[in-house]
Enzyme design. Structure first.
Site, PDB file in Angstrom:
ATOM      1  N   GLU A 123      11.655   7.442  13.981  1.00  0.00           N
ATOM      2  CA  GLU A 123      12.854   6.658  13.708  1.00  0.00           C
ATOM      3  C   GLU A 123      13.848   7.107  14.781  1.00  0.00           C
ATOM      4  O   GLU A 123      14.365   8.222  14.715  1.00  0.00           O
ATOM      5  CB  GLU A 123      13.390   6.939  12.309  1.00  0.00           C
ATOM      6  N   ASP A 133      11.633  10.857   9.972  1.00  0.00           N
ATOM      7  CA  ASP A 133      12.955  10.374   9.624  1.00  0.00           C
ATOM      8  C   ASP A 133      13.992  10.948  10.591  1.00  0.00           C
ATOM      9  O   ASP A 133      13.976  12.145  10.900  1.00  0.00           O
ATOM     10  CB  ASP A 133      13.266  10.803   8.182  1.00  0.00           C
TER      11      ASP A 133
END
Length: 669
Positions: free
Chosen positions: A364, A328
């Site tokens: 990401e 993330d």
């Protein structure tokens, strides 16, 4: 001079002298190990720990057995302007714990200085794992489908799931779940976060809870609300997936922790050493860096913090059965004092680690800090989420003018981001993820509808590149419902026909909706829970057919960037772009902003031993039907329509192609 001093690692370890507890803190003046009764509510012993070489405090105790509850208290300077926020009244969770006795639940005493939290804080539980140094991981098949799963939401309403399993991690190991993963053709199942998290404090007044887990406090211990069995629950899921030939990927969050900003709770790392674990502004050491947009940013560039991340990743691989990770806001993990670097210490450590170097790594590629968009700039071992793919596919299918070239680039593997000297794309193509509108909501809502989140619709992205066919949200009008479904089918088709690694978020294959809420993180309810009884089974069957088609044709599943040149042993180029009359596209066709037709013929070596695999794709986003002629299929071959979102009818040596459709043809004898 110190080469003969013992080297202790953080966490709990068993040895002949007893059980050693070790915890990191550079700036604490004293550290205490607190032991609790079986209920985890009464402190029965408090032991002063010794400072070991480096940044560790450590102690060895005899008679400690697995199951023992414990926590830490750190004492030191209260000097917030320098980043030091020690408060001995706070019971702190071991960052290296692998099991907790209860979930984290926000309470204002976690914030108030001097308020004792031993009755509120979760207790770490001593566990013992066998020593391991290696494990054979399940690889991601080239171009294979990643199926992204929200753990609780996936099974909470599934009538085929036993009641006691619904909403749990263990439900994903149930035969009903495995059957669905296999049916959709998943090469890997990617779980949204399973590490123990805390609900954001602003949710409490609205009686909302975090539905997705992107707010962790610990990285090794799993969330008790979904994994009451701890790591054993995850291992069962991994074993069931591996038996089915499917890899297990985990969403992991190392960019921040649930301790949030300086008004957030003191639960673990902040109390142990706030100045060490979190980044602070160089010219204002009491102010937290907020590159994650969540209040704090983990200082992974520092050795002890980096080792915590690496230890947790190894634990999830060796003891949890994970085969890969999606990071993330991964830019935060690669940011150094000079900015983002693909050679950042954490990336290099993972690349050289004998366990982690075997895993699939997914970035990401953005955060909200300086230089926070780095699509295409990660190390070669990383696949990357491609938000430009999502946006450009949506914009083309919405009918935006001048988007044909962007569509072709995304179908070809996004060489503008991944083609710098590479032969294969690292793009993970997706249409919808856990953030943003669901796929079914994209052609049904022009605007976000997040009022239920309690922030007056201010949260979530304002631009979703979506449309509604003249009616916002739900409608009973048959024609609009049909058009919306055709749009979803077409976008799904483009996803499975694109070069790279497709990612499908669970439920998008059967029409999941969040009723226009594009920030459903706070909706742990029917808004985000998958509705299995009302799912669109015809749409689901279409998605399955697409997945099967991709697996049958190596020319579709390939990750090789399209070049326009002939592959070896072929007189045909790997891709040729054609007009509706079958002739090659001209510069005028590409530059015409009103052109919404695109044909492409793909060629690659067949996986059946000899010959070539040749497929033609026809994309007609125009408002009218078109008479389309395909390029020559090859000597002794003819074109056969193998899949279409709307019927493609043979006509006059070509095909009558419906408006707003995607059709696929295979060259057969």
């Amino acid at each position: 001079m110190n080469q003969h001093l013992p080297h202790y690692r953080p966490g709990v370890s068993f040895g002949p002298e007893g059980v050693r507890f070790s915890v990191v803190s550079q700036h604490a003046e004293a550290m205490f190990l607190c032991l609790f009764d079986k209920g985890g509510n009464r402190e029965i012993h408090r032991h002063a720990m010794s400072r070991a070489p480096g940044s560790l405090f450590t102690i060895v105790l005899k008679g400690i057995k697995p199951g023992q509850r414990y926590g830490y208290r750190a004492d030191g300077t209260w000097m917030p302007e320098e980043g030091h926020r020690f408060d001995i009244s706070k019971l702190l969770v071991d960052p290296h714990t692998t099991l907790l006795d209860r979930p984290f639940r926000f309470h204002h005493d976690f914030v108030r200085r001097g308020a004792d939290t031993h009755k509120l804080a979760p207790k770490a539980i001593v566990e013992r794992y066998p020593e391991q140094s290696a494990r054979k991981v399940q690889p991601l098949k080239p171009g294979g489908l990643i199926y992204k799963v929200p753990v609780k939401a996936f099974s909470k309403l599934n009538p085929d799931m036993p009641e006691e399993l619904r909403g749990t991690l263990a439900a994903l190991a149930h035969p009903a779940s495995i059957a669905h993963f296999k049916m959709i053709g998943a090469s890997a199942v990617e779980l949204m976060p399973v590490a123990a998290w805390i609900d954001e404090r602003h949710l409490l007044p609205h009686h909302l809870t975090n539905a997705r887990g992107y707010n962790p406090v610990t990285f090794m211990a799993l969330e008790p609300r979904i994994a009451p069995g701890g790591m054993a629950d995850l291992r069962k899921v991994a074993d069931a997936l591996h038996e089915a030939g499917i890899a297990l990927f985990l969403d992991v969050v190392y960019n921040h922790s649930g301790e949030s900003d300086l008004d957030g709770p003191v639960l673990s790392m902040r109390g142990l050493d706030n100045a060490l674990f979190y980044r602070h502004h160089a010219d204002e050491p009491g102010a937290l860096v907020n590159d994650a947009g969540t209040g704090n940013t983990l200082a992974v560039e520092r050795g002890p913090v980096r080792e915590l991340v690496l230890d947790s990743l190894r634990h999830l691989v060796l003891n949890g059965g994970a085969d890969g990770f999606r990071f993330d806001l991964c830019v935060s993990l690669g940011r150094t004092a000079k900015g983002f670097s693909p050679y950042a210490p954490l990336f290099e450590a993972m690349r050289h680690d004998p366990v982690l170097s075997q895993c699939t790594m997914i970035a990401e590629p953005w955060d909200v800090g300086p230089g926070g968009y780095q699509l295409g700039n990660f190390p070669p071992q990383f696949l990357e989420w491609n938000d430009r793919y999502r946006d450009d596919i949506r914009r083309f299918w919405r009918g935006d003018p001048g988007t044909l070239g962007a569509l072709a680039t995304r179908l070809s593997g996004s060489s503008d981001f991944f083609g710098h000297g590479a032969k294969e794309t690292r793009s993970i193509n997706f249409l919808a993820a856990h953030d943003g509108l669901t796929l079914a909501d994209v052609p049904a809502f022009r605007r976000k509808h997040n009022y239920a989140n309690g922030e007056d619709n201010r949260d979530g992205h304002g631009e979703n590149f979506s449309w509604n066919h003249g009616v916002e949200g739900n409608t009973l009008a048959p024609a609009i419902r049909v058009r919306r479904k055709e749009d979803v089918k077409a976008m799904l088709a483009l996803l499975f026909l694109s070069r790279g690694t497709p990612m499908l978020t669970a439920g998008d294959e059967f029409g999941r909706t969040q009723h226009g809420n594009n920030n459903g993180y706070a909706q742990d309810n029917e808004t985000t829970w998958l509705d299995w009884e009302k799912r669109d089974e015809e749409l689901e069957a279409f998605a399955v057919a697409l997945s099967q088609l991709r697996s049958m044709h190596p020319v579709l599943a390939s990750s090789a960037l399209l070049t326009g040149h002939a592959p070896h042993d072929s007189a045909m180029s790997d891709v040729s772009w054609f007009r509706a009359n079958g002739e090659a596209m001209t510069s005028g066709d590409w530059e015409n902003p009103a052109n919404h037709f695109l044909g492409l013929a793909l060629t690659s070596p067949s996986h059946r031993g000899s010959g070539m695999d040749r497929v033609a794709i026809v994309i007609n986003r125009n408002d009218g039907r078109l008479a389309v002629h395909l390029p020559p299929p090859g000597r002794g071959l003819k074109w056969h329509c193998v899949l279409s979102t709307r019927p493609a009818i043979p006509s006059g040596g070509g095909f009558d192609i419906a408006a707003h459709s995607v059709s696929v043809f295979s060259a057969v004898r």
